[in-house]
Each structure stands twice: as structure tokens, then as C-alpha cells.
Design an enzyme around this catalytic site. Structure first.
Site, PDB file in Angstrom:
ATOM      1  N   SER A 120     -23.674  29.706 -41.423  1.00 22.23           N
ATOM      2  CA  SER A 120     -23.360  30.422 -41.538  1.00 22.23           C
ATOM      3  C   SER A 120     -24.399  31.643 -41.622  1.00 22.23           C
ATOM      4  CB  SER A 120     -22.793  31.488 -43.200  1.00 22.23           C
ATOM      5  OG  SER A 120     -22.144  30.350 -43.534  1.00 22.23           O
ATOM      6  N   HIS A 141     -18.446  29.539 -35.534  1.00 24.68           N
ATOM      7  CA  HIS A 141     -18.398  29.549 -37.360  1.00 24.68           C
ATOM      8  C   HIS A 141     -17.169  30.235 -37.836  1.00 24.68           C
ATOM      9  CE1 HIS A 141     -19.500  33.049 -40.558  1.00 24.68           C
ATOM     10  NE2 HIS A 141     -20.506  31.892 -40.970  1.00 24.68           N
ATOM     11  N   GLU A 153     -15.825  32.039 -34.674  1.00 21.79           N
ATOM     12  CA  GLU A 153     -16.267  33.384 -34.533  1.00 21.79           C
ATOM     13  C   GLU A 153     -17.315  32.415 -33.117  1.00 21.79           C
ATOM     14  OE1 GLU A 153     -17.907  36.901 -37.207  1.00 21.79           O
ATOM     15  OE2 GLU A 153     -18.672  34.905 -37.114  1.00 21.79           O
ATOM     16  N   ASN A 191     -19.131  38.981 -41.722  1.00 23.85           N
ATOM     17  CA  ASN A 191     -20.015  39.051 -42.624  1.00 23.85           C
ATOM     18  C   ASN A 191     -20.935  40.130 -42.042  1.00 23.85           C
ATOM     19  OD1 ASN A 191     -18.766  36.589 -43.906  1.00 23.85           O
ATOM     20  ND2 ASN A 191     -19.834  35.004 -43.083  1.00 23.85           N
TER      21      ASN A 191
HETATM   22  N1  NAD Z   1     -17.535  27.782 -48.179  1.00 22.26           N
HETATM   23  C1  NAD Z   1     -17.420  28.145 -46.500  1.00 22.26           C
HETATM   24  O1  NAD Z   1     -16.912  29.455 -47.617  1.00 22.26           O
HETATM   25  C2  NAD Z   1     -18.354  28.388 -45.390  1.00 22.26           C
HETATM   26  C3  NAD Z   1     -17.923  29.678 -44.566  1.00 22.26           C
HETATM   27  C4  NAD Z   1     -18.940  29.286 -43.031  1.00 22.26           C
HETATM   28  C5  NAD Z   1     -19.219  28.037 -42.773  1.00 22.26           C
HETATM   29  N2  NAD Z   1     -20.084  27.598 -43.965  1.00 22.26           N
HETATM   30  C6  NAD Z   1     -21.597  26.390 -43.650  1.00 22.26           C
HETATM   31  O2  NAD Z   1     -20.357  25.210 -42.712  1.00 22.26           O
HETATM   32  C7  NAD Z   1     -21.683  24.053 -44.038  1.00 22.26           C
HETATM   33  C8  NAD Z   1     -20.910  23.482 -44.762  1.00 22.26           C
HETATM   34  O3  NAD Z   1     -20.571  23.899 -45.897  1.00 22.26           O
HETATM   35  P1  NAD Z   1     -19.593  23.165 -46.860  1.00 22.26           P
HETATM   36  O4  NAD Z   1     -19.349  24.390 -48.100  1.00 22.26           O
HETATM   37  O5  NAD Z   1     -18.751  22.453 -46.275  1.00 22.26           O
HETATM   38  O6  NAD Z   1     -20.562  22.152 -47.902  1.00 22.26           O
HETATM   39  P2  NAD Z   1     -20.491  21.329 -48.323  1.00 22.26           P
HETATM   40  O7  NAD Z   1     -21.310  20.984 -49.222  1.00 22.26           O
HETATM   41  O8  NAD Z   1     -19.127  21.314 -48.654  1.00 22.26           O
HETATM   42  O9  NAD Z   1     -20.187  19.560 -47.133  1.00 22.26           O
HETATM   43  C9  NAD Z   1     -21.996  19.525 -46.534  1.00 22.26           C
HETATM   44  C10 NAD Z   1     -21.204  18.537 -46.672  1.00 22.26           C
HETATM   45  O10 NAD Z   1     -22.464  17.588 -45.024  1.00 22.26           O
HETATM   46  C11 NAD Z   1     -22.886  16.377 -45.454  1.00 22.26           C
HETATM   47  N3  NAD Z   1     -24.230  15.897 -44.891  1.00 22.26           N
HETATM   48  C12 NAD Z   1     -25.459  16.869 -45.672  1.00 22.26           C
HETATM   49  N4  NAD Z   1     -26.224  16.447 -45.235  1.00 22.26           N
HETATM   50  C13 NAD Z   1     -25.936  15.678 -43.980  1.00 22.26           C
HETATM   51  C14 NAD Z   1     -26.093  15.094 -42.250  1.00 22.26           C
HETATM   52  N5  NAD Z   1     -27.745  15.185 -42.223  1.00 22.26           N
HETATM   53  N6  NAD Z   1     -25.906  14.021 -41.814  1.00 22.26           N
HETATM   54  C15 NAD Z   1     -24.682  14.030 -42.196  1.00 22.26           C
HETATM   55  N7  NAD Z   1     -23.705  14.651 -42.905  1.00 22.26           N
HETATM   56  C16 NAD Z   1     -24.486  15.502 -43.582  1.00 22.26           C
HETATM   57  C17 NAD Z   1     -22.558  16.320 -47.659  1.00 22.26           C
HETATM   58  O11 NAD Z   1     -23.192  14.769 -47.767  1.00 22.26           O
HETATM   59  C18 NAD Z   1     -21.625  16.877 -47.823  1.00 22.26           C
HETATM   60  O12 NAD Z   1     -20.536  16.268 -47.754  1.00 22.26           O
HETATM   61  C19 NAD Z   1     -22.760  25.431 -44.210  1.00 22.26           C
HETATM   62  O13 NAD Z   1     -24.132  25.502 -43.232  1.00 22.26           O
HETATM   63  C20 NAD Z   1     -22.484  26.480 -44.691  1.00 22.26           C
HETATM   64  O14 NAD Z   1     -23.436  27.461 -44.532  1.00 22.26           O
HETATM   65  C21 NAD Z   1     -19.831  27.475 -45.334  1.00 22.26           C
END
Ligand code: NAD
Length: 679
Positions: A120, A141, A153, A191
Site C-alpha cells: 500500500s 493493489h 489497482e 488512498n
Molecule cells: N489490510 C488492508 O486493508 C490492506 C489493503 C491493501 C493492501 N494491504 C497490504 O497487504 C499486505 C498484507 O497485509 P495484511 O493485512 O494481510 O497483513 P497480515 O499481517 O494479516 O498478513 C501478513 C502475512 O504474511 C506472512 N509473511 C510475512 N513475511 C513472510 C515471508 N517472508 N514469506 C511468506 N509469508 C510471510 C505472515 O506470516 C502473515 O501471515 C501488506 O503489504 C499491506 O500493506 C493491506
């Protein structure tokens, strides 16, 4: 384009599990990876639970749940992603973690694999630079919850190849996303204008202008949204707003920065208290500031070439579920006023400058004009996309004019050998804009309706008779005018999600864009009457067996099927054909005497009692005048040439739209049809 079948998702958290779920629901093979088997299984459990809720609510069946789960394979070993067509990373928002992962994926994935990030706040280019395949790196995204929110996106960075962009958009289409194309800049598109709405709300609070409940209410009214900025932050997490505004403030300037009290609220661990007295006296002031910040940011991003005005509005409507996008809001409140409100922001935030697009539009003295039809030419084929997914691509005056313009351009270009018509999002085209017809009836402007319809016929005839191959892509539903548009093309290529249907007689009118003419010439008058009288859906399978649809393929095979038809000889869509046995009874139910009987409220003869009764029941609820006209027209139209048949249809248009039933029926669209008076 190489077939896309397998997608890898890394990170089985909130986003990754949701992305994997949606991909698998739409038929793709998915490998969901995380750092341990336990974390992978937790992701799989989340998917199963969510799908289970869908079964409980009867949105999907238990079989669909099982089929979806069978397509998601969990793994703690990245090696299992090596042959994927695309790998989407959704791991922690940590640049080093993401870079390291991209490096690893680059070294183990196949040559053709696209590496995509769901980040993001980081630049796609920074991650691409960690690989030896920057041309095959892209941003994908998603928006929370990725299995439900349809917006995606797609973010190419500077050296992403055209082929990668096309394949990434295709991945989006394959799992039912509405894609918008966005430049690799801080905040991307949505965003970028959404965050200032939240932070300006907090700034208003910090300035002591109003309490939270007043700001909430003023914001809800201004943007016509169900949740105000403070409630939104409570739901999505105050920490996310702090994080986003800190990054955006640094990258983009003080308009996007973090107001003083926001980190304090985060540190307190408390949600915003939304209760309090309303002070309506300051609503207008609050509205002006929220508009100024949000609309100013939207205008700035478009001025910088981050996204088009149409994609920015689409982002707001599809991703944030706003009723209107920022540019539609500017048109509503007026360009002059928008300019003044944004100008006030340039004074409040001295490093924020008046966006060029607003300067230009103010000079023009006109509202923004939107482009709803896109054309993309490659391999000698013009891909024309009707791009109004928020309205299921319904045809209105503007869309038809833009479509005609694009078709004329494609026709005039000797390098273009074929024209492919497709709809953005889930539908091909869901009919015509009914409000337009209602307005014309109410304002005595039936001549306008007639001119619009004649223009539509001209366009459809041009598609039918073009020296170039014309192909409609039915990978979603089509209704009314949309089905008529598809039938006018020389060939239809469909996926199982495609369908045709003529719901017009339920809303007081007959299909007015040649649908009766073209269906009857293919499947015979009796069967055409059956579909026009009943409004029953013609599924892609039905259409294929009836010879209306030239090719029926899986979504993954769509591109090659389109190419094959475009390069092949002109299909003879009006060739004589045998109608499969299973449609014979449906044809019989509307054969000459039976059609008359049905319209007189009598059971048709020579068919099973249950079909006779069911059809009579359905037909008795349709508009009698529209049915009568359709019945006579379908017979008469078969006796003459297509242009003459069109004149017959146009000849009845004025009368049809002046009936009481037409107004009552059109006004009921989307709800239960009225009891028709037959007047
Ligand atoms: N939450 C939102 O609303 C949202 C919206 C758009 C984008 N994002 C982006 O999505 C991404 C994930 O966000 P999230 O909310 O799902 O996070 P989250 O913390 O729920 O999940 C992240 C997962 O990634 C795993 N992980 C970490 N390092 C790893 C690696 N090296 N190899 C394999 N797995 C690994 C973790 O174990 C975890 O299960 C981020 O980059 C965030 O900015 C989030």
C-alpha cells in the site's frame, strides 16, 4: 497471450487469504504460501470459514465451497510457486521483507512468471529493482476485503512491459475485478484522495471548528456515504491512517500529512467516540474543507498522470462504494465552486498548488466530460471496451455516441482487421439506461427516443455488415440492448458466465434494437417469441447449442478463442441449422396458434401441461401491448430484409412508448412489475 491458469499468493494473512479465496472462487489454481505450515493452515481455515458463511447465507453451494477449496493448495515451500503465471505477495508491510522475498521469487520462478506486490505504501519500482526481471514486476493493489471488494489497482512501474500490463489486467478480469490502471506513485490512486478526507476531518477537530459527531454527519451528507471519517478509522484501524498519512505527508506534502491529535488517539488505544450534539451551523464550513482536501487531491493525482478522471471516479465508486466519484462531485457542485474550495487548500497548505486540470476546466467553463468507451489496438485487432462497470455498462446516449465513434475509427483504419467488443467488469452490457426513456416519456420527447434508437440501429448494422470481423465477448451477462448489440456482431465468443436475455416485455416495451429480427433469423420465429415473451435467460450453453454463440470456452481460453475468430473467415450467423431436440417444446409453446392463445390468456396446446401452465403464468404478467406488438413484428420482420425489418420496428416505437404500460413498466424496472392495464 499465454494462458493464465496458476497464481501464487505469498502471505496467508488478512489480504493474502482473501486474494487466494477470490482467485480460486473464479476457477484459478492457487498456491497459498506462508512461512510455516501452521500459518498456511490458518489462512486456509479463514477461507473455509468465509466460504462456509456463504453456504449458510445460500450465496454459494456446499459443492462450490468444496470445488473452491480444491483449487487452493497451501504450502510453506516457495518452490511450489515456481511455475505460476503470477505470484502476488501480500506479506508484512516491510520493505526489507518484501525485497528479500522478491529476490527469492525471482531466482526460483519460471521465466514467464510475473511478480506482483500488494503493497500500500512502497514503490513498485523499489521491489522490481531487487529482481532481474523488472519488466515482469507490477503492483496489484487490492482493497479490504479482497474476496468482496471488486476494485483492483493495477500499477505498472516505469519499466513494466506492455505484455506484463496486459497479462496483469487479464488476471484481474479472470477473477472478476474492476481494474483501474494507476501510476507507481505514493498512495497510488484511491488512498491518495481518501486519506486526506480522513486527515482533514481530524484537522478540523484539532482546529476546534466542530465536534466529532458534527464532522461525521457533515461528511456523510457531503459524500453521500454511510460511514463518516471517524467511524471509518475506527473500523479500519487508526494506526493505518497514521502510517499512511506519515508516508504520504513525507512524499506528497502537507495536505496529506498527519494532524497532531491522530497519533495521540492511536497511542491512547481508544476508538473515536462518535456521540455528541450536532452543530448544523458549521456543516457548510466542514463540507467545504473536506471537499477542498479530497477533491484537490483527486485533481492533483490526475494532473500528475497517476490515473484518468474515469478511473479515479471508478475507484471511489467501486472501491469505496461512494455514490459519486470526485469528478462527478465536482460537476455536481460546479467547477467554479470546486476551484474555490481547492484554492482555499492551497492557502492552508502552502506546498500544495492548484492542480492543472482544475485550472484548465475552469477556463473551459464546462463540467468534466467522461469517456466510457476505451479502445486498445494490438495484433491488428481493435479491442473496444464499454467501461461503465458501476452501471453494468448500460447503454445511454453518451456511451452509444462514444461507441459509434470508436467503431468508426476502427473501421477507418486499414491496419485494423477485426473489432472486438467487450464490457468491463462482470457484465457485457446490461441493457439501456431506462431513466433516459422515462424522462423522454415524461417530457414529451419521444422523438429523441426515436432518434437515439435509430442511431443505435445504424451502429448495429455497421457492426453486422463491416468488412472487418466483428466479435462480441460475452464473459458476463447481457440483457436487452446488450444482447441486441452482441447479436449484431458477426460472431459471439462466450464463457460459461455469459448469457443473453430479453426482459423488455416485463417492463412495458419490446426489444427495440433488432433483437427480435436477429434472434428469429437464427433460431426461428417460434423460439424467438418464446424468449421475448417470457424473458427467460439464454445461457451460454443454450446459445452455443442453438448456434448463436460461435465459441464457448473457459475464461482462460478466451483470448486465444477471440484471436481464432478474428483471424478466421466471416461466420455465416444466419445459416440454416437444426434446433436441438431439447428446445423443440419451447418453440412449440410459442408456435403460431399457441402464441395467439397465450396472448389471449389461454393455455398453449401440444406441449406438456406443466410447460403450458408455467409459460401462461409467466406471459400473463407481461405487458399486453408490448407482447402483441412483439408477436406481430416477429412475424412481419421475417418477410422482409433486415433494414426493412428495422423500419417496421421503428414504426411502432412512438406508439409503444406512449402507452400507459410503458411508463408504468419502465418506472418499475428492478422491482416487481406492475399490474398492466393494457392501455
Ligand atoms: N489490510 C488492508 O486493508 C490492506 C489493503 C491493501 C493492501 N494491504 C497490504 O497487504 C499486505 C498484507 O497485509 P495484511 O493485512 O494481510 O497483513 P497480515 O499481517 O494479516 O498478513 C501478513 C502475512 O504474511 C506472512 N509473511 C510475512 N513475511 C513472510 C515471508 N517472508 N514469506 C511468506 N509469508 C510471510 C505472515 O506470516 C502473515 O501471515 C501488506 O503489504 C499491506 O500493506 C493491506
Amino acid at each position: 497471450m499465454k494462458k493464465i491458469t496458476k497464481i501464487g499468493v505469498v502471505g496467508a494473512g488478512n489480504m493474502g487469504a482473501g486474494i487466494a479465496q477470490k482467485l480460486a472462487m473464479e476457477g484459478l489454481q492457487v498456491v497459498l504460501a506462508d512461512t510455516s505450515k501452521g500459518l498456511v493452515n490458518r489462512g486456509l481455515d479463514i477461507i473455509r470459514t468465509l466460504l462456509g458463511q456463504g453456504v449458510e447465507k445460500k450465496v454459494i453451494t456446499q459443492e462450490q465451497l468444496e470445488a473452491t477449496m480444491s483449487r487452493v493448495h497451501g504450502s510453506a515451500d516457495l518452490q511450489h510457486l515456481a511455475d505460476a503465471d503470477m505470484v502476488i505477495e501480500a506479506v508484512y508491510e516491510n520493505l526489507e521483507v518484501k525485497k528479500e522475498l522478491f529476490q527469492k521469487l525471482d531466482s526460483l520462478c519460471a521465466e514467464h512468471t510475473i511478480l506482483a506486490t500488494n503493497t500500500s505504501s512502497f514503490y513498485v519500482s523499489d521491489l522490481a529493482a531487487a529482481t532481474a526481471r523488472p519488466d515482469r514486476c507490477v503492483g496489484m493493489h487490492y482493497f479490504y476485503h479482497p474476496a468482496k471488494n471488486r476494485l483492483l489497482e493495477v500499477i505498472p512501474h516505469e519499466t513494466t512491459s506492455q505484455e506484463t500490463i496486459r497479462r496483469s489486467l487479464a488476471v484481474g478480469r479472470l477473477h472478476g475485478k474492476t481494474t483501474i490502471l494507476v501510476k507507481d506513485t505514493s498512495g497510488f490512486c484511491v488512498n491518495r484522495f481518501f486519506s486526506p478526507l480522513l486527515t482533514e476531518a481530524v484537522q478540523i477537530l484539532d482546529d476546534g471548528l466542530a465536534n466529532i459527531s458534527t464532522i461525521e454527519e457533515a461528511a456523510k451528507r457531503a459524500f453521500k456515504i454511510g460511514m463518516g471519517p471517524f467511524e471509518l478509522m475506527n473500523v479500519t484501524g487508526i494506526a493505518i491512517s497514521v502510517h499512511a498519512s506519515t508516508t504520504f505527508g513525507k512524499e506528497l506534502g502537507s495536505l496529506y500529512g498527519t494532524p497532531k491529535s491522530l497519533p495521540l488517539q492511536m497511542a491512547s488505544g481508544q476508538l473515536y467516540d462518535l456521540t455528541g450534539d450536532l452543530d448544523e451551523a458549521v456543516f457548510a464550513l466542514i463540507e467545504d474543507r473536506l471537499y477542498g482536501a479530497c477533491l484537490g487531491a483527486a485533481a492533483a493525482l490526475v494532473s500528475e498522470g497517476v490515473a484518468s478522471i474515469e478511473d479515479t471516479d471508478r475507484g471511489a465508486k467501486v472501491g469505496l462504494r461512494w455514490r459519486q466519484g470526485p469528478f462527478e462531485i465536482m460537476n455536481r457542485i460546479g467547477i467554479d465552486k470546486s476551484y474555490r474550495l481547492v484554492e482555499a487548500m492551497t492557502k492552508r497548505y502552502s506546498d500544495f498548488h492548484m492542480p492543472e486540470i482544475l485550472k484548465r476546466q475552469r477556463k473551459l467553463g464546462k463540467p468534466f466530460a467522461f469517456n466510457y468507451v476505451d479502445m486498445d489496438v494490438h495484433d491488428g485487432i481493435a479491442f473496444i471496451t464499454i467501461n461503465r462497470p458501476e452501471a453494468m455498462n448500460a447503454l445511454n446516449e453518451v456511451t452509444v455516441a462514444q461507441l459509434a465513434d470508436k467503431v468508426a475509427k476502427a473501421e477507418a483504419d486499414p491496419a485494423i482487421k477485426a473489432i472486438v467488443l467487450q464490457g468491463a467488469g462482470k457484465a457485457f452490457v446490461a441493457g439501456a439506461d431506462i431513466r433516459y426513456f422515462i424522462e423522454n416519456i415524461k417530457n414529451n420527447r419521444l422523438d429523441d427516443t426515436a432518434a437515439f434508437t435509430r442511431g443505435g440501429h445504424d451502429l448495429l448494422l455497421r457492426l453486422e455488415n463491416s468488412a472487418k470481423r466483428t466479435v462480441a465477448v460475452l464473459d458476463g451477462l447481457s440483457l436487452g440492448g446488450g444482447s441486441e448489440l452482441a447479436l449484431a456482431c458477426q460472431a459471439i465468443v462466450a464463457t460459461p458466465a455469459g448469457s443473453l436475455g430479453f426482459p423488455e416485455t416485463a417492463i412495458g416495451i419490446f426489444p427495440g434494437l433488432g433483437g427480435m429480427i436477429r434472434s428469429a433469423r437464427q433460431i426461428g420465429t417460434d423460439l424467438a417469441k418464446y424468449y421475448v415473451f417470457t424473458g427467460r435467460t439464454i445461457s451460454a450453453q443454450d446459445g452455443y447449442e442453438l448456434g448463436i454463440i460461435a465459441k464457448l470456452v473457459s475464461p482462460q481460453e478466451l483470448d486465444s478463442a477471440i484471436l481464432e475468430v478474428c483471424k478466421g473467415p466471416k461466420p455465416d450467423k444466419y445459416r440454416p441449422r437444426d434446433i436441438p431436440e431439447r428446445f423443440m417444446e419451447l418453440a412449440q409453446v410459442c408456435s403460431m396458434h399457441n402464441a395467439d392463445a397465450l396472448l389471449a390468456g389461454l393455455k398453449p396446446a401440444g406441449v406438456s401441461d406443466s410447460l403450458a401452465e408455467k409459460t401462461l403464468n409467466i406471459v400473463s404478467r407481461k405487458a399486453p401491448i408490448a407482447l402483441k406488438l412483439a408477436n406481430a413484428l416477429i412475424d412481419a420482420q421475417q418477410q422482409v430484409s433486415i433494414p426493412e425489418a428495422i423500419e417496421l420496428e421503428l414504426g411502432e416505437l412512438h406508439y409503444m412508448f406512449s402507452t400507459e404500460d410503458a411508463l408504468a413498466g419502465l418506472s418499475s424496472a428492478g422491482r416487481k412489475p406492475p399490474l398492466y392495464s393494457g392501455k
